[in-house]
Write a protein that holds these residues in place. Structure first.
Motif, PDB file in Angstrom:
ATOM      1  N   ALA A  54      56.986  40.096  43.968  1.00 17.62           N
ATOM      2  CA  ALA A  54      55.825  39.421  43.544  1.00 17.62           C
ATOM      3  C   ALA A  54      55.986  38.710  42.597  1.00 17.62           C
ATOM      4  O   ALA A  54      57.120  38.842  41.917  1.00 17.62           O
ATOM      5  N   SER A  55      55.094  37.649  42.147  1.00 18.87           N
ATOM      6  CA  SER A  55      55.451  36.854  40.993  1.00 18.87           C
ATOM      7  C   SER A  55      54.707  37.601  39.751  1.00 18.87           C
ATOM      8  O   SER A  55      54.058  38.479  39.956  1.00 18.87           O
ATOM      9  N   ASP A  56      55.022  37.177  38.666  1.00 22.93           N
ATOM     10  CA  ASP A  56      54.747  37.679  37.430  1.00 22.93           C
ATOM     11  C   ASP A  56      53.068  37.506  37.152  1.00 22.93           C
ATOM     12  O   ASP A  56      52.405  38.465  36.814  1.00 22.93           O
ATOM     13  N   ALA A  57      52.629  36.491  38.122  1.00 24.29           N
ATOM     14  CA  ALA A  57      50.824  36.465  37.927  1.00 24.29           C
ATOM     15  C   ALA A  57      50.301  37.691  38.623  1.00 24.29           C
ATOM     16  O   ALA A  57      49.258  38.108  38.325  1.00 24.29           O
ATOM     17  N   THR A  58      50.900  37.846  39.999  1.00 20.75           N
ATOM     18  CA  THR A  58      50.372  38.992  40.568  1.00 20.75           C
ATOM     19  C   THR A  58      50.679  40.470  39.811  1.00 20.75           C
ATOM     20  O   THR A  58      49.828  41.327  39.700  1.00 20.75           O
ATOM     21  N   VAL A  59      51.676  40.647  39.065  1.00 21.06           N
ATOM     22  CA  VAL A  59      52.206  41.924  38.564  1.00 21.06           C
ATOM     23  C   VAL A  59      51.128  42.132  37.302  1.00 21.06           C
ATOM     24  O   VAL A  59      50.598  43.078  37.157  1.00 21.06           O
ATOM     25  N   THR A  60      50.860  40.777  36.586  1.00 24.95           N
ATOM     26  CA  THR A  60      50.039  40.955  35.568  1.00 24.95           C
ATOM     27  C   THR A  60      48.615  41.457  35.929  1.00 24.95           C
ATOM     28  O   THR A  60      47.737  42.235  35.294  1.00 24.95           O
ATOM     29  N   LEU A  61      48.095  40.866  36.922  1.00 27.72           N
ATOM     30  CA  LEU A  61      46.461  41.232  37.633  1.00 27.72           C
ATOM     31  C   LEU A  61      46.665  42.471  38.219  1.00 27.72           C
ATOM     32  O   LEU A  61      45.459  43.092  38.297  1.00 27.72           O
ATOM     33  N   ALA A  62      47.695  43.024  38.922  1.00 30.97           N
ATOM     34  CA  ALA A  62      47.647  44.328  39.607  1.00 30.97           C
ATOM     35  C   ALA A  62      47.543  45.485  38.668  1.00 30.97           C
ATOM     36  O   ALA A  62      46.883  46.451  39.233  1.00 30.97           O
ATOM     37  N   GLY A  63      47.810  45.408  37.254  1.00 29.25           N
ATOM     38  CA  GLY A  63      47.445  46.416  36.449  1.00 29.25           C
ATOM     39  C   GLY A  63      48.602  47.458  36.576  1.00 29.25           C
ATOM     40  O   GLY A  63      49.937  47.308  36.941  1.00 29.25           O
ATOM     41  N   GLU A  64      48.248  48.511  35.982  1.00 27.00           N
ATOM     42  CA  GLU A  64      49.229  49.675  35.723  1.00 27.00           C
ATOM     43  C   GLU A  64      49.515  50.756  36.760  1.00 27.00           C
ATOM     44  O   GLU A  64      50.163  51.619  36.528  1.00 27.00           O
ATOM     45  N   ASP A  65      48.867  50.566  37.780  1.00 25.18           N
ATOM     46  CA  ASP A  65      49.020  51.434  39.020  1.00 25.18           C
ATOM     47  C   ASP A  65      50.386  51.425  39.795  1.00 25.18           C
ATOM     48  O   ASP A  65      50.518  52.375  40.766  1.00 25.18           O
ATOM     49  N   PHE A  66      51.017  50.391  39.465  1.00 30.52           N
ATOM     50  CA  PHE A  66      52.315  50.277  40.443  1.00 30.52           C
ATOM     51  C   PHE A  66      53.575  50.238  39.268  1.00 30.52           C
ATOM     52  O   PHE A  66      53.423  49.849  38.267  1.00 30.52           O
ATOM     53  N   ALA A  67      54.533  50.702  39.991  1.00 29.50           N
ATOM     54  CA  ALA A  67      56.029  50.528  39.203  1.00 29.50           C
ATOM     55  C   ALA A  67      56.760  49.380  39.739  1.00 29.50           C
ATOM     56  O   ALA A  67      56.977  48.935  41.004  1.00 29.50           O
ATOM     57  N   TRP A  68      56.878  48.429  38.912  1.00 27.26           N
ATOM     58  CA  TRP A  68      57.730  47.143  39.152  1.00 27.26           C
ATOM     59  C   TRP A  68      59.041  46.926  38.528  1.00 27.26           C
ATOM     60  O   TRP A  68      59.307  47.767  37.352  1.00 27.26           O
ATOM     61  N   ARG A  69      60.105  46.437  39.032  1.00 25.71           N
ATOM     62  CA  ARG A  69      61.355  46.259  38.877  1.00 25.71           C
ATOM     63  C   ARG A  69      61.557  44.738  38.498  1.00 25.71           C
ATOM     64  O   ARG A  69      61.633  43.848  39.535  1.00 25.71           O
ATOM     65  N   GLU A  70      61.625  44.055  37.187  1.00 25.77           N
ATOM     66  CA  GLU A  70      62.013  42.827  37.111  1.00 25.77           C
ATOM     67  C   GLU A  70      63.191  42.322  37.695  1.00 25.77           C
ATOM     68  O   GLU A  70      64.154  42.872  37.200  1.00 25.77           O
TER      69      GLU A  70
END
Length: 711
Positions: free
Chosen positions: A602-618
């Motif tokens: 996912a893009s950084d725009a999606t990560v920002t909007l999705a919130g803290e309910d998900f674990a992301w790895r840059e």
């Protein structure tokens, strides 16, 4: 116009004779609901009327046990005298003793029984004569055409014939239920009061004013009645509303001269003497849903050493007939007879409910219309019950029947005529347009047209890894079955999270979140969809034979941004779709999975909007093909509450390596990435790059951004 016509027809039917057999249920239901919802325990001392019950206890007690009732007359006279002397205003007999043992022709010895017991009824007749002198006794009779059931000749003489005899007849509805009582009767050439009206008029010391049309006024109280010459009974619920005394107990009390007891309980009261037995003279009334056992009336007894009272009477829908007249007398004295609206008010109320039912069915979907009508009916029921606490018996059956019929008629009309074109359009367009687009089109009554609007959305792009190789090795029919199953299941997951499938491109799926329906959580819903699609594909690979033979893996790209959404195409043919650079970037991110060996990017725009309910790895900072601007990309690892310890360790080590990499600390970056390089392709790629930079350090213009050459 259609609503008005349906409402009028249904309301008219509801007040027609067709519903006559169930119309009385309104009064029955109101009586029961008022008892359950609003009625407090009655005060026995407040009832103008009391009942002397020839009950099961009386038949079991001495001296009555085993004795025919014709031999009870002397004791009935004893109790009658004690009650009158105790101050009763008037005593009515809700029973008829049509014969006397003195007139028996049964042979006995050298004569007949009647001659041997001549004078047996003397005390009873004297008690009747004494009470009738002051107008304090009324005997009952039952009118039956030209063969009425009358008291015995001696009783009639004692009470001065018809002067102190009144009919006990009641009125039954078509369902054999007593809800009303006749006020007057024609006997010979004269119109006389019924038992209840006579007792109430004597208690009040007023002569009833009987009009030619059947209306009756008593002591200034115009007795209400929906049916001419009747009153509608207003029963209280339960068993304690009318004080009841066992005849056996009162007989013992009179025999011992307990005058104070009679004065305490009978002074100023109307007294009715009648049978209260489990099987004899029991009637269905409007109290049938609010009854109790007849033996449950708790009145202090006079004779504590008398035979124990009978067990509580049967709890059923019937009550002893004496309580019908007792209730009527109470209603007349307290001016509390039930008031029933006439046909016109009933029609108007039914019309109101029918109009609401038809309108609800026209405006709402059937389930919502039914719930709306049920809610309004419940409110109406509560309101009608409250009104009945003031003796106003509003109709229930007619409004409910009219409203239900109107609702059903309108639903049927919509299904057969009104909604036919709508259903046809929905069915025709369902496979091509989003449901919200179809509903918007039908609501506006306009066909779709070219054009769109700018909206912030999240684009979901998925593809099957290695699909070309799979397609080469599978027969077309099996390939079609495989793809139809895959696309169907993935589409179900997408739509379950509020997404709209824009198009299928071979094995690829393009979906949009945030259009056509507004969705403030479009980025989070797209992320949930990606994780659930992966989980569903894993299930298919494990459970489906065709998938086990050819297991599939997918790659997913997610990007959020502004896009133009609407109808695109030619003037003759177009599709509802989404168009912007956000779509192209989602496609590039899906392709980036191939390079990094990941599943969801996912893009950084999606990560920002999705919130803290998900674990992301840059993962990296890249330039994708066709774009000069760099962006950070992230791998969606899991939901935050489902993140495992190994996954947390991987994200930590990778983040450390990425920080060293961007700081130019290539040796440290290689060590950090090396901790997971054996099992993680992105770590292996970065370790390789870091080791290369360690061997061949870059110049001062080094750029840490990777450029991806593939789409």
């Amino acid at each position: 116009m259609t609503i008005a016509a349906i409402a009028l027809v249904c309301a008219a039917i509801s007040v027609s004779p067709a519903l006559e057999p169930v119309r009385g249920l309104s009064l029955d239901i109101l009586t029961a609901l008022r008892w359950k919802m609003f009625q407090s325990a009655p005060d026995p001392a407040a009832s103008p009327t009391v009942v002397v019950a020839i009950d099961e206890e009386s038949y079991r007690a001495a001296p009555f046990k085993g004795s025919p009732t014709l031999t009870w007359t002397g004791e009935i006279g004893r109790v009658l005298t004690a009650v009158v002397d105790g101050g009763a205003k008037v005593v009515g007999f809700d029973l008829v003793i049509p014969t006397s043992i003195e007139t028996s022709q049964i042979p006995f010895g050298d004569g007949v029984l009647g001659e041997k017991v001549r004078g047996f009824d003397r005390d009873f007749l004297r008690a009747l004569a004494s009470a009738s002198t002051s107008g304090k006794v009324v005997l009952g009779e039952i009118l039956r055409g030209d063969q009425p059931i009358l008291p015995s000749p001696g009783q009639r003489v004692a009470v001065r014939q018809q002067q102190n005899i009144r009919p006990l007849n009641v009125q039954t509805d078509s369902d054999d239920t007593v809800r009303r009582l006749p006020l007057t009767f024609v006997v010979g050439d004269a119109r006389i009061s019924g038992m209840a009206l006579e007792l109430a008029s004597r208690a009040l010391g007023a002569t009833p004013d009987i009009e030619a049309g059947g209306n009756v006024t008593l002591a200034g109280y115009r007795i209400p009645g929906a049916v001419p010459n009747t009153m509608t009974l207003n029963f209280a619920g339960g068993t304690d509303d009318i004080p009841t005394f066992s005849f056996a107990d009162l007989r013992g009390c009179a025999a011992t001269g307990e005058k104070d007891y009679f004065r305490r309980w009978f002074d100023g009261r109307v007294v009715l003497i009648g049978t209260v037995l489990d099987i004899e003279d029991r009637r269905l009334t409007s109290k049938r849903f609010a009854t109790g056992g007849d033996g449950e009336r708790h009145i202090p007894r006079c004779m504590h050493d008398a035979s124990p009272p009978a067990a509580a009477g049967i709890k059923g829908s019937m009550i002893a007939g004496v309580y019908i007249h007792a209730t009527a007398v109470n209603n007349l004295i307290t001016r509390n007879a039930a008031v029933e609206p006439g046909r016109l008010p009933t029609l108007l109320i039914a019309l109101l409910f029918a109009a609401f039912g038809a309108t609800a069915a026209r405006v709402f979907r059937p389930p919502t219309a039914v719930l709306s009508f049920a809610a309004v009916s419940a409110l109406g029921l509560v309101g009608a019950t409250f009104a009945f606490t003031h003796a106003l018996a509003l109709p229930l059956v007619e409004p409910f029947a009219a409203g239900t019929a109107a609702l059903a008629a309108m639903v049927g009309l919509r299904f057969a005529v009104t909604d036919r074109d709508r259903r046809l359009l929905q069915k025709s367009f369902a496979l091509y347009l989003a449901p919200d687009v179809i509903n918007r089109m039908l609501s506006s009554k306009k066909l779709p047209e070219l054009g769109g609007e700018t909206r912030e959305v999240t684009v979901f792009f998925s593809d099957i890894a290695g699909f070309s190789a799979i397609a080469e090795n599978m027969p077309p029919d099996r390939l079609m079955a495989l793809m139809n199953k895959y696309l169907s299941d993935m589409t179900d997951v997408i739509e379950a999270h509020g997404g709209y499938v824009d198009k299928y491109i071979g094995d690829s799926i393009v979906a949009v979140f945030g259009a056509p329906a507004d969705d403030p959580d479009h980025a989070a819903n797209a992320a949930r969809t990606a994780l659930d699609c992966c989980a569903r594909l894993a299930e298919l690979n494990a459970s489906s034979p065709v998938f086990r033979e050819h297991p599939l893996t997918q790659r997913i790209g997610i990007n959020s941004g502004e896009a133009l959404v609407g109808n695109f195409g030619s003037r003759r043919r177009f599709n509802y779709s989404v168009m912007s650079d956000a779509v192209n970037l989602a496609s590039r991110l899906e392709g980036a999975n191939k390079f990094y060996g990941t599943t969801i990017i996912a893009s950084d725009a999606t990560v920002t909007l999705a919130g803290e309910d998900f674990a992301w790895r840059e993962l990296d900072e890249v330039r994708v093909k066709g774009r000069n601007q760099a962006l950070k990309i992230y791998e969606l690892v899991a939901r935050s509450d489902e993140l495992s310890a190994p996954q947390q360790a991987l994200i930590k080590a990778y983040g450390d390596g990425l920080a060293h990499w961007r700081a130019g600390e290539f040796h440290l970056a290689a060590e950090a990435f090396g901790r997971s390089a054996e099992t993680d392709r992105p770590s292996a790629l970065f370790r390789q790059r870091a080791e290369q930079m360690t061997r061949q350090p870059p110049g001062g213009d080094w750029d840490p951004i990777r450029t991806l050459q593939e789409k």
